[in-house]
Design a protein around this motif. Structure first.
Motif, PDB file in Angstrom:
ATOM      1  N   ILE A  98      -5.897  -2.214  -0.215  1.00 17.81           N
ATOM      2  CA  ILE A  98      -5.653  -1.777  -1.590  1.00 17.81           C
ATOM      3  C   ILE A  98      -6.890  -2.000  -2.468  1.00 17.81           C
ATOM      4  CG2 ILE A  98      -4.302  -2.305  -3.673  1.00 17.81           C
ATOM      5  CD1 ILE A  98      -1.858  -2.624  -1.793  1.00 17.81           C
ATOM      6  N   SER A  99      -7.681  -3.015  -2.156  1.00 18.31           N
ATOM      7  CA  SER A  99      -8.861  -3.324  -2.978  1.00 18.31           C
ATOM      8  C   SER A  99      -9.966  -2.274  -2.851  1.00 18.31           C
ATOM      9  CB  SER A  99      -9.409  -4.703  -2.614  1.00 18.31           C
ATOM     10  OG  SER A  99      -9.879  -4.698  -1.275  1.00 18.31           O
ATOM     11  N   TRP A 100     -10.061  -1.561  -1.727  1.00 24.47           N
ATOM     12  CA  TRP A 100     -11.156  -0.615  -1.539  1.00 24.47           C
ATOM     13  C   TRP A 100     -10.711   0.847  -1.421  1.00 24.47           C
ATOM     14  CZ3 TRP A 100     -10.384   2.155   2.793  1.00 24.47           C
ATOM     15  CH2 TRP A 100      -9.728   1.561   3.864  1.00 24.47           C
ATOM     16  N   ALA A 101      -9.448   1.076  -1.159  1.00 24.37           N
ATOM     17  CA  ALA A 101      -8.988   2.437  -0.883  1.00 24.37           C
ATOM     18  C   ALA A 101      -8.825   3.258  -2.156  1.00 24.37           C
ATOM     19  CB  ALA A 101      -7.674   2.406  -0.127  1.00 24.37           C
ATOM     20  N   PRO A 102      -9.189   4.547  -2.097  1.00 18.85           N
ATOM     21  CA  PRO A 102      -9.037   5.405  -3.271  1.00 18.85           C
ATOM     22  C   PRO A 102      -7.579   5.726  -3.598  1.00 18.85           C
ATOM     23  CG  PRO A 102      -9.852   6.667  -1.411  1.00 18.85           C
ATOM     24  CD  PRO A 102      -9.821   5.234  -0.981  1.00 18.85           C
ATOM     25  N   ASN A 103      -6.695   5.638  -2.629  1.00 21.14           N
ATOM     26  CA  ASN A 103      -5.281   5.946  -2.842  1.00 21.14           C
ATOM     27  C   ASN A 103      -4.458   4.659  -2.832  1.00 21.14           C
ATOM     28  OD1 ASN A 103      -5.911   5.560  -0.172  1.00 21.14           O
ATOM     29  ND2 ASN A 103      -4.523   7.114   0.610  1.00 21.14           N
ATOM     30  N   CYS A 104      -4.855   3.706  -3.668  1.00 17.30           N
ATOM     31  CA  CYS A 104      -4.237   2.379  -3.658  1.00 17.30           C
ATOM     32  C   CYS A 104      -2.753   2.416  -4.044  1.00 17.30           C
ATOM     33  CB  CYS A 104      -5.016   1.405  -4.524  1.00 17.30           C
ATOM     34  SG  CYS A 104      -5.171   1.889  -6.237  1.00 17.30           S
ATOM     35  N   ASP A 105      -2.332   3.358  -4.891  1.00 18.49           N
ATOM     36  CA  ASP A 105      -0.911   3.444  -5.244  1.00 18.49           C
ATOM     37  C   ASP A 105      -0.063   3.795  -4.027  1.00 18.49           C
ATOM     38  OD1 ASP A 105      -1.580   2.876  -7.852  1.00 18.49           O
ATOM     39  OD2 ASP A 105      -1.447   4.951  -8.540  1.00 18.49           O
ATOM     40  N   GLU A 106      -0.534   4.734  -3.248  1.00 15.86           N
ATOM     41  CA  GLU A 106       0.186   5.130  -2.034  1.00 15.86           C
ATOM     42  C   GLU A 106       0.240   3.980  -1.035  1.00 15.86           C
ATOM     43  OE1 GLU A 106       0.241   8.863   1.102  1.00 15.86           O
ATOM     44  OE2 GLU A 106      -1.558   8.540  -0.108  1.00 15.86           O
ATOM     45  N   LEU A 107      -0.873   3.263  -0.908  1.00 12.06           N
ATOM     46  CA  LEU A 107      -0.903   2.117  -0.005  1.00 12.06           C
ATOM     47  C   LEU A 107       0.024   1.006  -0.486  1.00 12.06           C
ATOM     48  CD1 LEU A 107      -4.702   1.989   0.824  1.00 12.06           C
ATOM     49  CD2 LEU A 107      -2.849   2.540   2.400  1.00 12.06           C
ATOM     50  N   ALA A 108       0.085   0.794  -1.781  1.00 17.07           N
ATOM     51  CA  ALA A 108       0.987  -0.227  -2.326  1.00 17.07           C
ATOM     52  C   ALA A 108       2.448   0.117  -2.012  1.00 17.07           C
ATOM     53  CB  ALA A 108       0.784  -0.372  -3.827  1.00 17.07           C
ATOM     54  N   ARG A 109       2.798   1.405  -2.114  1.00 20.94           N
ATOM     55  CA  ARG A 109       4.165   1.826  -1.756  1.00 20.94           C
ATOM     56  C   ARG A 109       4.444   1.593  -0.276  1.00 20.94           C
ATOM     57  NH1 ARG A 109       2.763   5.924  -5.288  1.00 20.94           N
ATOM     58  NH2 ARG A 109       2.241   7.360  -3.597  1.00 20.94           N
ATOM     59  N   GLU A 110       3.470   1.886   0.573  1.00 23.31           N
ATOM     60  CA  GLU A 110       3.643   1.656   2.012  1.00 23.31           C
ATOM     61  C   GLU A 110       3.815   0.166   2.304  1.00 23.31           C
ATOM     62  OE1 GLU A 110       4.130   3.548   4.640  1.00 23.31           O
ATOM     63  OE2 GLU A 110       3.839   5.462   3.652  1.00 23.31           O
ATOM     64  N   ALA A 111       3.004  -0.678   1.658  1.00 23.17           N
ATOM     65  CA  ALA A 111       3.109  -2.126   1.872  1.00 23.17           C
ATOM     66  C   ALA A 111       4.483  -2.632   1.457  1.00 23.17           C
ATOM     67  CB  ALA A 111       2.005  -2.858   1.096  1.00 23.17           C
ATOM     68  N   GLU A 112       4.979  -2.136   0.321  1.00 29.47           N
ATOM     69  CA  GLU A 112       6.308  -2.528  -0.149  1.00 29.47           C
ATOM     70  C   GLU A 112       7.386  -2.077   0.843  1.00 29.47           C
ATOM     71  OE1 GLU A 112       9.276  -1.822  -3.965  1.00 29.47           O
ATOM     72  OE2 GLU A 112       7.180  -1.203  -4.099  1.00 29.47           O
ATOM     73  N   GLU A 113       7.263  -0.856   1.329  1.00 25.55           N
ATOM     74  CA  GLU A 113       8.235  -0.325   2.287  1.00 25.55           C
ATOM     75  C   GLU A 113       8.228  -1.144   3.575  1.00 25.55           C
ATOM     76  OE1 GLU A 113       8.417   3.716   4.809  1.00 25.55           O
ATOM     77  OE2 GLU A 113       8.439   4.047   2.633  1.00 25.55           O
ATOM     78  N   LEU A 114       7.046  -1.468   4.085  1.00 24.09           N
ATOM     79  CA  LEU A 114       6.945  -2.279   5.296  1.00 24.09           C
ATOM     80  C   LEU A 114       7.570  -3.650   5.086  1.00 24.09           C
ATOM     81  CD1 LEU A 114       3.294  -1.342   6.313  1.00 24.09           C
ATOM     82  CD2 LEU A 114       5.368  -0.768   7.604  1.00 24.09           C
ATOM     83  N   GLY A 115       7.352  -4.232   3.909  1.00 25.26           N
ATOM     84  CA  GLY A 115       7.949  -5.532   3.591  1.00 25.26           C
ATOM     85  C   GLY A 115       9.469  -5.473   3.574  1.00 25.26           C
TER      86      GLY A 115
END
Length: 167
Positions: A117-134
């Protein structure tokens, strides 16, 4: 290898992530490592169109290559594909009764995504994926069948829609 991309619609764009094994190349400079041939059929005119696109790499000395930074857009796209693969594998593990393997896949993928999330341009999408995985990891032990089915559906939906944009 033949890959069908499905139907395209007017104004639609697609991203295509291709992983290639490139052998060592002895000469420096541009080298063609593959060629992608796109063929489409226009239903209105009943015409087939074909375009060939060479895939090239710029071969540089090893010390120069070591200093290159991978493209963050490509890295993030690959990470999202890896996450989808982890969901499918975790779903398979739950079906097989291997909850520990599923938990490992989910938690390690979530950690990798959170770090990106710190380096990716699509950090919002990655944050949603991390939440879903959790959420999947939190429920995997208590509701194995439902989590497996939900992950499989998420994997399927994400893979079908990934890379499509309308202008």
């Amino acid at each position: 290898m033949l890959v069908e991309l499905g139907d395209f619609y007017g104004g639609e764009r697609r991203k295509l992530l291709v992983r290639l094994a490139v052998p060592g190349i002895a000469t420096l400079g541009l080298a063609t490592v593959a060629e992608i041939t796109l063929t489409c059929f226009a239903t209105q005119s009943l015409t087939t169109y074909t375009a060939a696109l060479p895939i090239t790499v710029n071969v540089v000395p090893g010390n120069e290559a070591a200093g290159r930074i991978p493209d963050p857009v490509v890295r993030a796209e690959r990470l999202l594909q890896d996450v989808q693969d982890a969901k499918r594998q975790a779903s398979d593990a739950l079906i097989e009764g291997d909850v520990d393997r599923a938990m490992h896949l989910l938690t390690s993928s979530a950690l990798t995504v959170k770090e990106a999330i710190s380096w990716a341009p699509n950090c919002d999408e990655l944050a949603r994926e991390a939440e879903e995985l959790g959420l999947y990891a939190a429920r995997a032990r208590s509701d194995t069948n439902r989590v497996s089915k939900t992950m499989r559906a998420s994997w399927h939906t994400s893979n079908r829609k990934r890379g499509r944009t309308n202008e």
